[in-house]
Design a protein around this motif. Structure first.
Motif: not given
Length: 407
Positions: A31-40
């Motif tokens: 599952a995609p990591d939420p905090s990393l997804s936001v940063a990207l």
């Protein structure tokens, strides 16, 4: 707000790895990591904003890139839509890091620049502009229409910038836009009273009224009343909100607005934004049932993706921009089961960020696959979109663009 430390940690821990396709972050079963997804996603906006800037520090991001809008052999579609630009500004203020505010101001200053240099010069902005022109220090209008919703979104972006920076020029620009809306679109003659669609390039008025536009105005004018201290804007916001109320049907869904006569309700198609924005912009619990209607009638499944579609005309594909504002509406409603629904919507957006055709691992594409029919004469495509990316960030942060953040 998204904590700066969390974002920084995510960037250090894995942004480069995820973007390059190396290591565990590339595991398609994870599952995609939420905090990393936001940063990207913020990295995507950063690159779009920084691409087209002039020597005075004004920048305007192209709205769409990739797939249909880039890969055809004879053209590369680069216009910047002010609605998308407004969302980018507001998304930056939602996180609020120093570089976020700096970039938000470069876009906001460009919106003031095109407003000041409009051929008519009466406070309006246009639908879209060419970023290549901005990079050369000039205004090149690509969408000359003056639609009321676009005016209101630009005004909300400028209001956010004034709230974030205290710089008077942003409030002045927002007031000029609001005055244009009031002078050119207010209709207190044909019931239900509200605000009409704006003007075409030739100056002719659009006499229909839109639920979406009136939701926009309700939010914008409420913000303006708070920032300016002038209660007349609150009174005018109430007119727009009352129009939205008049569009709610017996089964709870909210219709799109009126027909060309400005009075007869337009019942088809039924758009998502009339449901979600009515709720977000007004905070009125009467639209809780509109969100329930949305969950029952406007959810699309397309392969591994599930989320909102744009209207009941076509529920075969996911409209990720709409998934963002549906997730935000459910977050703000916070009824039983809404938290799980929000997480499902956001997780599908994150999957699209990682896997969708024409994606880059950072931005969000507009649709799950090409050819989503809005029902209003437009098709939407699986191309990277600043607006969809900004809505995702606002939903992830729980930040309501129709309201000013708490001090």
């Amino acid at each position: 707000m998204i904590a700066a430390a969390l974002v920084a940690a995510a960037l250090v821990a894995g942004a480069t790895t995820a973007a390059s396709g190396d290591g565990p972050a590339d595991d398609p079963t994870a599952a995609p990591d939420p905090s990393l997804s936001v940063a990207l996603a913020y990295e995507f906006l950063d690159a779009r904003v920084d691409e087209f800037c002039d020597g005075a520090g004004r920048c305007l991001p192209r709205s769409y890139e990739g797939g249909f809008f880039t890969d055809l052999p004879t053209w590369d579609f680069t216009p910047s839509f002010v609605y998308d630009d407004a969302l980018v500004v507001i998304a930056y203020t939602a996180r609020g890091l120093p570089d976020d505010i700096r970039r938000a101001q470069t876009v906001g200053d460009t919106l003031l620049f095109v407003q000041e240099n409009d051929p008519i010069g009466d406070g309006r902005v246009r639908t879209s502009y060419e970023p290549h022109g901005i990079r050369q220090g000039r205004v090149e209008i690509t969408g000359p229409g003056t639609f009321t919703g676009n005016q209101a979104w630009t005004g909300m972006a400028l209001a956010r910038l004034f709230h974030a920076t205290g710089e008077q020029k942003y409030l002045d620009g927002a007031v000029r836009i609001a005055q244009w809306i009031q002078a050119n679109t207010a209709d207190t003659v044909r019931a239900p009273f509200g605000y009409t669609g704006g003007e075409l390039e030739n100056g002719s008025s659009l006499e229909w009224k839109s639920t979406e536009h009136n939701s926009d105005i309700a939010g914008f004018f409420t913000q303006l009343a708070q920032l300016s201290g002038d209660s007349v804007w609150a009174d005018r916001a109430a007119v727009a909100a009352t129009f939205v109320t008049a569009m709610q049907s017996a089964d709870g869904h909210v219709d799109t607005g009126t027909l060309l006569d400005g009075s007869t309700v337009n019942t088809r198609p039924i758009p998502l934004d009339a449901q979600t924005w009515s709720s977000i912009a007004t905070g009125d619990p009467r639209y809780d049932v509109s969100l329930d209607w949305t969950l029952a009638n406007l959810i699309a499944t397309d392969g591994q993706y599930q989320g909102a579609s744009i209207s009941d005309a076509d529920v075969s594909k996911v409209w990720f921009e709409g998934s963002g504002h549906l997730a935000l509406a459910l977050t703000l409603r916070d009824a039983v089961g809404d938290a799980d629904r929000v997480e499902s919507l956001l997780n599908s957006i994150r999957l699209a960020q990682r896997d969708a055709p024409n994606g880059d691992g950072k931005g969000i594409v507009a649709t799950s696959t090409d050819g989503l029919d809005s029902g209003f004469g437009d098709l939407y495509y699986a191309s990277l979109h600043t607006g969809a990316t900004a809505w995702y960030l606002l939903a992830a942060a729980g930040d309501n663009p129709f309201s000013l953040p708490a001090d």
